[in-house]
Write an enzyme that holds these catalytic residues in place. Structure first.
Site, PDB file in Angstrom:
ATOM      1  N   ASP A   1      -7.877   0.788  -6.386  1.00 59.03           N
ATOM      2  CA  ASP A   1      -6.593   0.090  -6.386  1.00 59.03           C
ATOM      3  C   ASP A   1      -6.595  -0.950  -7.494  1.00 59.03           C
ATOM      4  O   ASP A   1      -7.596  -1.642  -7.711  1.00 59.03           O
ATOM      5  CB  ASP A   1      -6.363  -0.575  -5.026  1.00 59.03           C
ATOM      6  CG  ASP A   1      -4.922  -1.034  -4.858  1.00 59.03           C
ATOM      7  OD1 ASP A   1      -4.020  -0.343  -5.356  1.00 59.03           O
ATOM      8  OD2 ASP A   1      -4.705  -2.078  -4.216  1.00 59.03           O
TER       9      ASP A   1
ATOM     10  N   HIS B   1       3.911  -9.809  -9.775  1.00 59.35           N
ATOM     11  CA  HIS B   1       3.127  -9.936  -8.548  1.00 59.35           C
ATOM     12  C   HIS B   1       1.926 -10.849  -8.759  1.00 59.35           C
ATOM     13  O   HIS B   1       1.633 -11.714  -7.907  1.00 59.35           O
ATOM     14  CB  HIS B   1       2.658  -8.554  -8.090  1.00 59.35           C
ATOM     15  CG  HIS B   1       1.716  -8.586  -6.933  1.00 59.35           C
ATOM     16  ND1 HIS B   1       2.103  -8.982  -5.670  1.00 59.35           N
ATOM     17  CD2 HIS B   1       0.396  -8.275  -6.838  1.00 59.35           C
ATOM     18  CE1 HIS B   1       1.065  -8.915  -4.851  1.00 59.35           C
ATOM     19  NE2 HIS B   1       0.020  -8.492  -5.538  1.00 59.35           N
TER      20      HIS B   1
ATOM     21  N   ARG C   1      -2.560 -20.657  -5.402  1.00 59.77           N
ATOM     22  CA  ARG C   1      -3.171 -21.728  -6.187  1.00 59.77           C
ATOM     23  C   ARG C   1      -2.184 -22.787  -6.649  1.00 59.77           C
ATOM     24  O   ARG C   1      -2.563 -23.745  -7.312  1.00 59.77           O
ATOM     25  CB  ARG C   1      -3.882 -21.119  -7.409  1.00 59.77           C
ATOM     26  CG  ARG C   1      -5.012 -20.168  -7.054  1.00 59.77           C
ATOM     27  CD  ARG C   1      -5.726 -19.646  -8.286  1.00 59.77           C
ATOM     28  NE  ARG C   1      -4.850 -18.810  -9.114  1.00 59.77           N
ATOM     29  CZ  ARG C   1      -4.632 -17.507  -8.901  1.00 59.77           C
ATOM     30  NH1 ARG C   1      -5.215 -16.911  -7.871  1.00 59.77           N
ATOM     31  NH2 ARG C   1      -3.844 -16.824  -9.697  1.00 59.77           N
TER      32      ARG C   1
ATOM     33  N   GLU D   1       1.982  -3.270   0.761  1.00 57.65           N
ATOM     34  CA  GLU D   1       2.117  -3.353  -0.682  1.00 57.65           C
ATOM     35  C   GLU D   1       2.790  -2.081  -1.187  1.00 57.65           C
ATOM     36  O   GLU D   1       2.325  -0.967  -0.926  1.00 57.65           O
ATOM     37  CB  GLU D   1       0.748  -3.532  -1.363  1.00 57.65           C
ATOM     38  CG  GLU D   1       0.141  -4.899  -1.097  1.00 57.65           C
ATOM     39  CD  GLU D   1      -1.134  -5.156  -1.871  1.00 57.65           C
ATOM     40  OE1 GLU D   1      -1.474  -6.335  -2.051  1.00 57.65           O
ATOM     41  OE2 GLU D   1      -1.771  -4.186  -2.310  1.00 57.65           O
TER      42      GLU D   1
ATOM     43  N   GLU E   1       3.411   0.494  -3.791  1.00 59.74           N
ATOM     44  CA  GLU E   1       2.679   0.970  -4.957  1.00 59.74           C
ATOM     45  C   GLU E   1       3.024   2.425  -5.264  1.00 59.74           C
ATOM     46  O   GLU E   1       3.583   3.149  -4.430  1.00 59.74           O
ATOM     47  CB  GLU E   1       1.163   0.866  -4.733  1.00 59.74           C
ATOM     48  CG  GLU E   1       0.668  -0.528  -4.401  1.00 59.74           C
ATOM     49  CD  GLU E   1      -0.848  -0.638  -4.448  1.00 59.74           C
ATOM     50  OE1 GLU E   1      -1.487   0.154  -5.161  1.00 59.74           O
ATOM     51  OE2 GLU E   1      -1.381  -1.531  -3.756  1.00 59.74           O
TER      52      GLU E   1
ATOM     53  N   ASP F   1      -0.388   0.184   0.453  1.00 57.06           N
ATOM     54  CA  ASP F   1      -1.732  -0.346   0.673  1.00 57.06           C
ATOM     55  C   ASP F   1      -1.627  -1.498   1.679  1.00 57.06           C
ATOM     56  O   ASP F   1      -1.423  -2.653   1.304  1.00 57.06           O
ATOM     57  CB  ASP F   1      -2.330  -0.824  -0.652  1.00 57.06           C
ATOM     58  CG  ASP F   1      -3.816  -1.080  -0.546  1.00 57.06           C
ATOM     59  OD1 ASP F   1      -4.486  -0.367   0.214  1.00 57.06           O
ATOM     60  OD2 ASP F   1      -4.312  -1.986  -1.239  1.00 57.06           O
TER      61      ASP F   1
ATOM     62  N   ARG G   1      -3.776 -10.253   5.062  1.00 58.48           N
ATOM     63  CA  ARG G   1      -3.895 -11.365   4.131  1.00 58.48           C
ATOM     64  C   ARG G   1      -4.858 -12.447   4.612  1.00 58.48           C
ATOM     65  O   ARG G   1      -5.525 -13.092   3.801  1.00 58.48           O
ATOM     66  CB  ARG G   1      -2.518 -11.972   3.875  1.00 58.48           C
ATOM     67  CG  ARG G   1      -1.514 -11.020   3.244  1.00 58.48           C
ATOM     68  CD  ARG G   1      -1.970 -10.507   1.896  1.00 58.48           C
ATOM     69  NE  ARG G   1      -0.937  -9.698   1.262  1.00 58.48           N
ATOM     70  CZ  ARG G   1      -1.101  -9.005   0.142  1.00 58.48           C
ATOM     71  NH1 ARG G   1      -2.270  -9.014  -0.462  1.00 58.48           N
ATOM     72  NH2 ARG G   1      -0.121  -8.288  -0.358  1.00 58.48           N
TER      73      ARG G   1
ATOM     74  N   GLN H   1      -8.355 -11.020   4.156  1.00 55.64           N
ATOM     75  CA  GLN H   1      -8.596 -10.979   2.711  1.00 55.64           C
ATOM     76  C   GLN H   1      -8.847 -12.375   2.152  1.00 55.64           C
ATOM     77  O   GLN H   1      -9.735 -12.573   1.315  1.00 55.64           O
ATOM     78  CB  GLN H   1      -7.384 -10.341   2.017  1.00 55.64           C
ATOM     79  CG  GLN H   1      -7.510 -10.217   0.508  1.00 55.64           C
ATOM     80  CD  GLN H   1      -6.249  -9.642  -0.128  1.00 55.64           C
ATOM     81  OE1 GLN H   1      -5.281  -9.305   0.565  1.00 55.64           O
ATOM     82  NE2 GLN H   1      -6.241  -9.539  -1.436  1.00 55.64           N
TER      83      GLN H   1
ATOM     84  N   TYR I   1     -12.465 -12.590   0.237  1.00 52.38           N
ATOM     85  CA  TYR I   1     -12.397 -12.001  -1.105  1.00 52.38           C
ATOM     86  C   TYR I   1     -13.126 -12.791  -2.182  1.00 52.38           C
ATOM     87  O   TYR I   1     -13.417 -12.249  -3.261  1.00 52.38           O
ATOM     88  CB  TYR I   1     -10.934 -11.779  -1.509  1.00 52.38           C
ATOM     89  CG  TYR I   1     -10.230 -12.962  -2.112  1.00 52.38           C
ATOM     90  CD1 TYR I   1      -9.987 -13.031  -3.481  1.00 52.38           C
ATOM     91  CD2 TYR I   1      -9.782 -14.019  -1.314  1.00 52.38           C
ATOM     92  CE1 TYR I   1      -9.317 -14.106  -4.038  1.00 52.38           C
ATOM     93  CE2 TYR I   1      -9.123 -15.088  -1.855  1.00 52.38           C
ATOM     94  CZ  TYR I   1      -8.888 -15.135  -3.220  1.00 52.38           C
ATOM     95  OH  TYR I   1      -8.226 -16.208  -3.764  1.00 52.38           O
TER      96      TYR I   1
ATOM     97  N   LYS J   1      -8.520  -4.782   3.207  1.00 49.63           N
ATOM     98  CA  LYS J   1      -7.810  -3.641   2.627  1.00 49.63           C
ATOM     99  C   LYS J   1      -8.318  -2.298   3.141  1.00 49.63           C
ATOM    100  O   LYS J   1      -7.660  -1.274   2.944  1.00 49.63           O
ATOM    101  CB  LYS J   1      -7.992  -3.658   1.102  1.00 49.63           C
ATOM    102  CG  LYS J   1      -7.413  -4.863   0.401  1.00 49.63           C
ATOM    103  CD  LYS J   1      -5.926  -4.704   0.183  1.00 49.63           C
ATOM    104  CE  LYS J   1      -5.420  -5.720  -0.812  1.00 49.63           C
ATOM    105  NZ  LYS J   1      -4.015  -5.471  -1.192  1.00 49.63           N
TER     106      LYS J   1
ATOM    107  N   THR K   1      -4.407   2.977   4.220  1.00 48.88           N
ATOM    108  CA  THR K   1      -3.533   3.168   3.064  1.00 48.88           C
ATOM    109  C   THR K   1      -2.722   4.432   3.327  1.00 48.88           C
ATOM    110  O   THR K   1      -3.288   5.479   3.644  1.00 48.88           O
ATOM    111  CB  THR K   1      -4.342   3.326   1.764  1.00 48.88           C
ATOM    112  OG1 THR K   1      -5.122   2.148   1.548  1.00 48.88           O
ATOM    113  CG2 THR K   1      -3.420   3.551   0.568  1.00 48.88           C
TER     114      THR K   1
ATOM    115  N   THR L   1       0.492  -3.666  -6.366  1.00 48.46           N
ATOM    116  CA  THR L   1       1.825  -4.012  -5.876  1.00 48.46           C
ATOM    117  C   THR L   1       2.822  -4.074  -7.018  1.00 48.46           C
ATOM    118  O   THR L   1       2.561  -4.677  -8.063  1.00 48.46           O
ATOM    119  CB  THR L   1       1.792  -5.373  -5.160  1.00 48.46           C
ATOM    120  OG1 THR L   1       0.798  -5.334  -4.142  1.00 48.46           O
ATOM    121  CG2 THR L   1       3.132  -5.688  -4.527  1.00 48.46           C
TER     122      THR L   1
ATOM    123  N   GLU M   1       5.034 -12.054  -0.748  1.00 50.24           N
ATOM    124  CA  GLU M   1       5.941 -12.611  -1.747  1.00 50.24           C
ATOM    125  C   GLU M   1       7.340 -12.821  -1.181  1.00 50.24           C
ATOM    126  O   GLU M   1       7.979 -13.851  -1.433  1.00 50.24           O
ATOM    127  CB  GLU M   1       6.009 -11.693  -2.955  1.00 50.24           C
ATOM    128  CG  GLU M   1       4.680 -11.519  -3.677  1.00 50.24           C
ATOM    129  CD  GLU M   1       4.713 -10.332  -4.624  1.00 50.24           C
ATOM    130  OE1 GLU M   1       5.086 -10.525  -5.787  1.00 50.24           O
ATOM    131  OE2 GLU M   1       4.380  -9.205  -4.189  1.00 50.24           O
TER     132      GLU M   1
END
Length: 422
Positions: free
Chosen positions: A125, A132, A141, A197, A199, A231, A235, A238, A242, A251, A255, A348, A362
Site C-alpha cells: 500500500d 491526503h 502534527r 480509505e 483507493e 483499506d 486509526r 495505528q 506506527y 491495517k 482490505t 488514500t 479527513e
C-alpha cells in the site's frame, strides 16, 4: 472513444457499467456452476470456461480457464491479454457470427455469487495523494507539511495478502493495543476510531526477476488491470504502533476490493497526466506515458437500518501525485521481484476540497468535526453495522467503464478469549 455495440442488448445502455468497451474479468458461481472465470457484459456474464471448452476461445495454450482465478491468464503475458480481449470483443460485438453459440454461455449477473477474481500474491500500500498527506500532517502534527522524502519517492509499506477480501465480505472491528494521550499505560480492546480509505488497486500481471529493476514504461506494460480498494484502518491502533516503523495491526485486519478487474486496455482512452513536480524525479521514475486515469470516485455510507446510503465524498483518481507504474518501478528498483498477482494500493485518494477527501479521518478531521448523513445521523468514525460502498466510473462518449461496487459492512469486534486458570 464512442460506444461499441453488442448483441447483448443491456450492454448498449448508457447506464450500464459493463458495455463492450469494458469487458472486465471476474469469478462467479451459481447453484449449478462451481466458481469459474467470467466476463461481465451488460447485465450478463460470459462463462469463459464454457467458451473455452466449446472452442469459442482458443489462446493456443493448454486450458487456461479450468481454474477459478485469472492468474493463469495474467502469467501468460501481454500478448495473450491482447489476443483474449480482441477475441472477446469479436464474440460479443453486434453482428458476431458467434452469437448463436455464445448466447447459451451467458449467465444473468443477478443470479450469481462473486468471488475473489485473482489469487493475491503479495500486497503493498502506498501514500501517494498530496492532499491526503498534507491533511494527515495537519491533523496529526498541526501543520500541513509533507514528510521530507515525500516529493521524491513513492512511500509505501508491505501489507497482508491474507486479509484481502472481495466486495460483500463483512469486516470485524479489530482488537488491538491503544494508548490514550492521558494514560500512563496502553490498553487492549476494540478499535474506537475505525476508518476507511478510498483507493485504487493496480494488479501486477507479469512479474519481474529477483535482482532485476524495471523502467516505468515496463511497469506500465506489466499492470494487468485495476480494482477499487478499501483499506480499512484502525486509526487509534495505528497511532500507537506506527512510530517508527509504520502501519502494522492497524491495517492488517482487512482490505476490500471490487469484484471485477477492469483491464488496463479498457482504461487506455482515459489516461491522465501526473501533476507538475516540485522537484524533478530521479531518472528511474520517469516514463513516457500519462500514468494516471480519469476515473470518478465516490464513497457512500449506510448505517444499519437506514433505507438508503448517503454519498459522503466524491473525487477522481487523476488527482494523485504518483502513478501505479511509478510505484511499481520504485518497488522493483532495489531488485525486489514482482509477482503475477501482486496488488498495489494507490493510497488514500483525496482531492482539494473537503467534499473530495477519501477517509473519515479527513472528512471529520479526526472526529473533531463530525459530518451529517442524509438520515440526520452524524459520524466521526465508523459504527458497527455501517456499510461502506466505493464506486468508480470512467465516462466515455455515451458509455461508462465501471468497476462494480466495492462493499463492506463493519461487524462487531470478536470477543477476546479470557485466560483460563490451570
Amino acid at each position: 472513444m464512442t460506444l461499441q455495440f453488442s448483441w447483448v442488448a443491456s450492454a448498449n445502455s448508457a447506464e450500464t457499467d459493463f458495455p463492450l468497451n469494458n469487458l472486465p474479468y471476474g469469478v462467479f458461481s451459481t447453484d449449478g456452476l462451481e466458481p469459474r472465470c467470467g466476463v461481465a457484459i451488460g447485465d450478463m456474464i460470459l462463462d469463459c470456461r464454457a467458451a473455452e471448452e466449446a472452442g469459442l476461445i482458443d489462446l493456443g495454450t493448454d486450458p487456461i480457464f479450468d481454474v477459478p482465478f485469472w492468474n493463469e491468464v495474467m502469467e501468460a503475458g501481454h500478448d495473450t491479454w491482447t489476443t483474449l480481449r480482441a477475441r472477446l470483443t469479436e464474440i460479443l460485438a453486434k453482428g458476431s457470427k458467434d452469437e448463436v453459440i455464445a448466447k447459451d454461455m451467458l449467465v444473468p449477473r443477478a443470479n450469481v455469487d462473486l468471488h475473489m477474481p485473482f489469487l493475491v500474491a503479495e500486497y503493498t500500500d502506498f501514500f501517494a495523494s498530496r492532499q491526503h498527506a498534507q491533511n494527515m500532517g495537519a491533523i496529526l502534527r498541526g501543520a500541513a507539511s509533507l514528510p521530507a522524502n515525500w516529493l521524491n519517492i513513492p512511500i509505501g509499506y508491505n501489507g497482508r495478502a491474507s486479509s484481502i477480501v472481495v466486495s460483500g465480505t463483512g469486516i470485524h472491528r479489530p482488537n488491538g493495543q491503544t494508548k490514550a494521550p492521558d494514560a500512563e499505560m496502553p490498553s487492549f480492546g476494540p478499535s474506537k476510531r475505525l476508518d476507511i480509505e478510498l483507493e485504487m488497486g493496480a494488479i501486477v500481471g507479469k512479474g519481474s526477476d529477483l535482482g532485476q529493476p524495471i523502467t516505468v514504461d515496463q511497469a506500465d506494460e506489466m499492470i494487468f488491470g485495476y480494482v477499487l480498494l478499501n483499506d480499512w484502518s484502525a486509526r487509534d491502533i495505528q497511532g500507537w504502533e506506527y512510530q517508527p516503523l509504520g502501519p502494522f495491526q492497524g491495517k492488517a485486519f482487512g482490505t476490500t476490493i471490487s469484484p471485477w478487474i477492469v483491464t488496463a486496455a479498457a482504461l487506455e482512452a482515459f489516461r491522465a497526466p501526473t501533476p507538475a513536480r516540485d522537484f524533478t524525479l530521479l531518472p528511474y521514475l520517469n516514463g513516457t506515458k500519462d500514468g494516471l486515469y480519469d476515473i470518478e470516485l465516490e464513497v457512500l455510507m449506510q448505517p444499519e437500518g437506514a433505507a438508503k446510503a448517503s454519498s459522503i465524498a466524491k473525487t477522481n483518481y487523476n488527482c494523485m501525485y504518483y502513478s501505479a507504474a511509478e510505484q511499481l518501478a520504485h518497488h522493483a528498483s532495489s531488485g525486489c521481484a514482482m509477482t503475477a498477482g501482486d496488488l498495489l494500493g494507490s493510497g488514500t485518494i483525496s482531492g482539494a476540497d473537503r467534499s473530495e477527501y477519501g477517509s473519515l479521518m479527513e472528512l471529520s478531521w479526526a472526529g473533531r468535526e463530525p459530518f451529517t448523513l442524509d438520515t440526520g445521523e452524524t459520524r466521526g468514525f465508523l459504527e458497527d453495522g455501517d456499510t461502506m460502498t466505493l464506486r468508480g466510473t470512467a465516462r466515455g462518449d455515451g458509455f461508462n467503464i465501471g468497476f462494480g461496487d466495492c462493499v463492506g459492512t463493519l461487524l462487531p469486534a470478536v470477543t477476546w478469549p479470557k485466560s483460563q486458570k490451570t
